[in-house]
Write a protein that holds these residues in place. Structure first.
Motif, short mmCIF file in Angstrom:
data_model
loop_
_atom_site.label_atom_id
_atom_site.label_comp_id
_atom_site.label_asym_id
_atom_site.label_seq_id
_atom_site.Cartn_x
_atom_site.Cartn_y
_atom_site.Cartn_z
N PRO A 1 19.35 -11.31 28.81
CA PRO A 1 17.88 -11.33 28.77
C PRO A 1 17.34 -12.72 28.45
O PRO A 1 17.89 -13.44 27.61
CB PRO A 1 17.54 -10.34 27.65
N LEU A 2 16.28 -13.08 29.13
CA LEU A 2 15.57 -14.31 28.81
C LEU A 2 14.77 -14.11 27.53
O LEU A 2 14.48 -12.97 27.14
CB LEU A 2 14.65 -14.71 29.97
N VAL A 3 14.38 -15.20 26.88
CA VAL A 3 13.64 -15.13 25.62
C VAL A 3 12.28 -15.77 25.81
O VAL A 3 12.18 -16.96 26.15
CB VAL A 3 14.41 -15.82 24.47
N LEU A 4 11.23 -15.00 25.59
CA LEU A 4 9.86 -15.48 25.67
C LEU A 4 9.29 -15.64 24.26
O LEU A 4 9.34 -14.71 23.46
CB LEU A 4 9.00 -14.48 26.46
N TYR A 5 8.76 -16.81 23.98
CA TYR A 5 8.12 -17.07 22.69
C TYR A 5 6.61 -16.90 22.85
O TYR A 5 6.00 -17.51 23.73
CB TYR A 5 8.45 -18.48 22.19
N ASP A 6 6.03 -16.06 21.99
CA ASP A 6 4.62 -15.70 22.09
C ASP A 6 4.02 -15.74 20.68
O ASP A 6 4.73 -15.86 19.68
CB ASP A 6 4.49 -14.31 22.71
N ILE A 7 2.70 -15.59 20.59
CA ILE A 7 1.98 -15.73 19.32
C ILE A 7 1.84 -14.39 18.62
O ILE A 7 1.36 -13.41 19.20
CB ILE A 7 0.58 -16.34 19.56
N LEU A 8 2.23 -14.36 17.37
CA LEU A 8 2.07 -13.18 16.53
C LEU A 8 0.60 -12.98 16.19
O LEU A 8 -0.13 -13.93 15.92
CB LEU A 8 2.88 -13.36 15.24
N SER A 9 0.15 -11.73 16.21
CA SER A 9 -1.23 -11.41 15.83
C SER A 9 -1.23 -10.18 14.95
O SER A 9 -0.19 -9.59 14.67
CB SER A 9 -2.09 -11.18 17.07
N GLU A 10 -2.41 -9.77 14.54
CA GLU A 10 -2.56 -8.56 13.75
C GLU A 10 -2.97 -7.38 14.62
O GLU A 10 -3.31 -6.31 14.10
CB GLU A 10 -3.56 -8.79 12.62
N LEU A 11 -2.91 -7.54 15.93
CA LEU A 11 -3.22 -6.46 16.86
C LEU A 11 -1.99 -5.59 17.08
O LEU A 11 -0.86 -6.08 17.03
CB LEU A 11 -3.68 -7.02 18.20
N PRO A 12 -2.17 -4.31 17.37
CA PRO A 12 -1.02 -3.48 17.77
C PRO A 12 -0.34 -4.07 18.99
O PRO A 12 -1.00 -4.37 19.99
CB PRO A 12 -1.65 -2.12 18.08
N GLY A 13 0.95 -4.28 18.92
CA GLY A 13 1.67 -4.86 20.05
C GLY A 13 1.63 -6.37 20.12
O GLY A 13 2.30 -6.98 20.94
N ASN A 14 0.83 -7.00 19.25
CA ASN A 14 0.76 -8.45 19.08
C ASN A 14 0.10 -9.21 20.23
O ASN A 14 -0.72 -10.08 20.02
CB ASN A 14 2.16 -9.05 18.85
N SER A 15 0.47 -8.93 21.46
CA SER A 15 0.11 -9.78 22.60
C SER A 15 -1.41 -9.90 22.79
O SER A 15 -2.12 -8.90 22.77
CB SER A 15 0.74 -9.23 23.88
N PHE A 16 -1.87 -11.13 22.95
CA PHE A 16 -3.28 -11.37 23.27
C PHE A 16 -3.46 -12.69 24.02
O PHE A 16 -4.40 -12.84 24.80
CB PHE A 16 -4.14 -11.41 22.00
N SER A 17 -2.60 -13.65 23.78
CA SER A 17 -2.80 -15.01 24.30
C SER A 17 -2.59 -15.06 25.81
O SER A 17 -1.57 -14.57 26.31
CB SER A 17 -1.84 -15.97 23.59
N PRO A 18 -3.51 -15.67 26.56
CA PRO A 18 -3.44 -15.58 28.02
C PRO A 18 -2.25 -16.31 28.64
O PRO A 18 -1.70 -15.84 29.64
CB PRO A 18 -4.76 -16.20 28.48
N ASN A 19 -1.85 -17.44 28.09
CA ASN A 19 -0.76 -18.18 28.73
C ASN A 19 0.59 -17.49 28.59
O ASN A 19 1.31 -17.34 29.58
CB ASN A 19 -0.74 -19.62 28.23
N PRO A 20 0.98 -17.02 27.40
CA PRO A 20 2.19 -16.20 27.35
C PRO A 20 2.08 -14.93 28.18
O PRO A 20 3.08 -14.46 28.74
CB PRO A 20 2.33 -15.87 25.85
N ALA A 21 0.87 -14.37 28.29
CA ALA A 21 0.69 -13.17 29.11
C ALA A 21 1.03 -13.44 30.57
O ALA A 21 1.59 -12.58 31.26
CB ALA A 21 -0.74 -12.65 28.99
N LYS A 22 0.72 -14.64 31.06
CA LYS A 22 1.07 -14.99 32.44
C LYS A 22 2.58 -14.89 32.65
O LYS A 22 3.05 -14.34 33.66
CB LYS A 22 0.59 -16.40 32.77
N THR A 23 3.33 -15.42 31.69
CA THR A 23 4.79 -15.37 31.81
C THR A 23 5.29 -13.93 31.74
O THR A 23 6.17 -13.53 32.50
CB THR A 23 5.44 -16.20 30.69
#
Length: 240
Positions: free
Chosen positions: A3-25
């Motif tokens: 598996p490849l490893v994607l580094y993304d930004i931690l948040s306080e939202l359920p599921g964490n993901s919010f940032s648009p650039n990591p979302a593109k990947t």
């Protein structure tokens, strides 16, 4: 295949993901059915974490004159590659894993130009989006985010008036015209591409960070185009 490893930004939202650039990947990886795992990084600790894995700085300095690091970063253990920047990651994935192309018909140069245009259009609309993004980070990362981003998008970041959203609405009137000029539901007509991922990733950002009534307002623009487009791209990328 490891598996490849994607580094993304931690948040306080359920599921964490919010940032648009990591979302593109993430959209690209899921569309191409490439196995990956996500490692979540506090915004305030991005530079430390990315230095530790040998990532490349983005060629900009912060207020203290230090190199700036960012996410997404993708680590491919199958090739040893560590790639920074969502567009460069997309290009790498297309060349390394060409099944289910995202740059069909030699469209990468044109989509690179579209990516730059899309960013220049959205830049004047960042203030309310940055304000909402700071709210969903940890206190330390929210403070760091505000200090870092205000160097390029000066404070105050308003969200209190309808007029604060006018630059975003103006931007989407332009993007709507792009879609109106095609015969299909995608920017390239009936061919799904990275161009649609660029647009959808920003829509995902808003949906994740803004208040419910604010997202309802954005969703109503251009005959409801944007909520539908996000849903279509999520379905195409196996994220629905």
């Amino acid at each position: 295949m490891r598996p490849l490893v994607l580094y993304d930004i931690l948040s306080e939202l359920p599921g964490n993901s919010f940032s648009p650039n990591p979302a593109k990947t993430r959209f690209v990886l899921r569309y191409k059915n490439i196995p990956f795992v996500t490692l979540w990084v506090e915004y305030a600790e991005i530079s430390i974490a990315m230095k530790s894995i040998g990532s490349t700085p983005i060629g900009r300095k912060d207020r203290q004159g230090a190199d700036v690091y960012t996410v997404p970063v993708l680590n491919d253990p199958n090739t040893g590659a560590i790639i920074t920047d969502s567009l460069e990651i997309a290009s790498y994935l297309e060349k390394t894993y060409p099944e289910k192309p995202i740059f069909s018909n030699n469209s990468e140069p044109l989509i690179r130009a579209l990516d730059s245009t899309h960013f220049s259009l959205i830049l004047p609309a960042f203030k309310p989006l940055f304000a909402r993004s700071a709210e969903i980070l940890s206190p330390a990362s929210g403070k760091f985010f505000t200090e870092a981003r205000s160097a390029n998008v000066p404070l105050p970041w308003g969200v209190g008036h309808d007029g604060d959203w006018d630059p975003l609405k103006k931007m989407y009137n332009t993007v709507y015209e792009w879609y109106q000029k095609t015969d299909g539901k995608w920017i390239m007509g009936n061919t799904f591409s990275y161009a649609d991922i660029i647009v959808a990733a920003s829509l995902l950002w808003y949906k994740r960070v803004v208040k419910e009534d604010e997202w309802a307002k954005i969703s109503s623009w251009n005959e409801g185009k944007w909520a539908q487009l996000l849903a279509d791209v999520e379905q195409e990328c196996n994220l629905a």
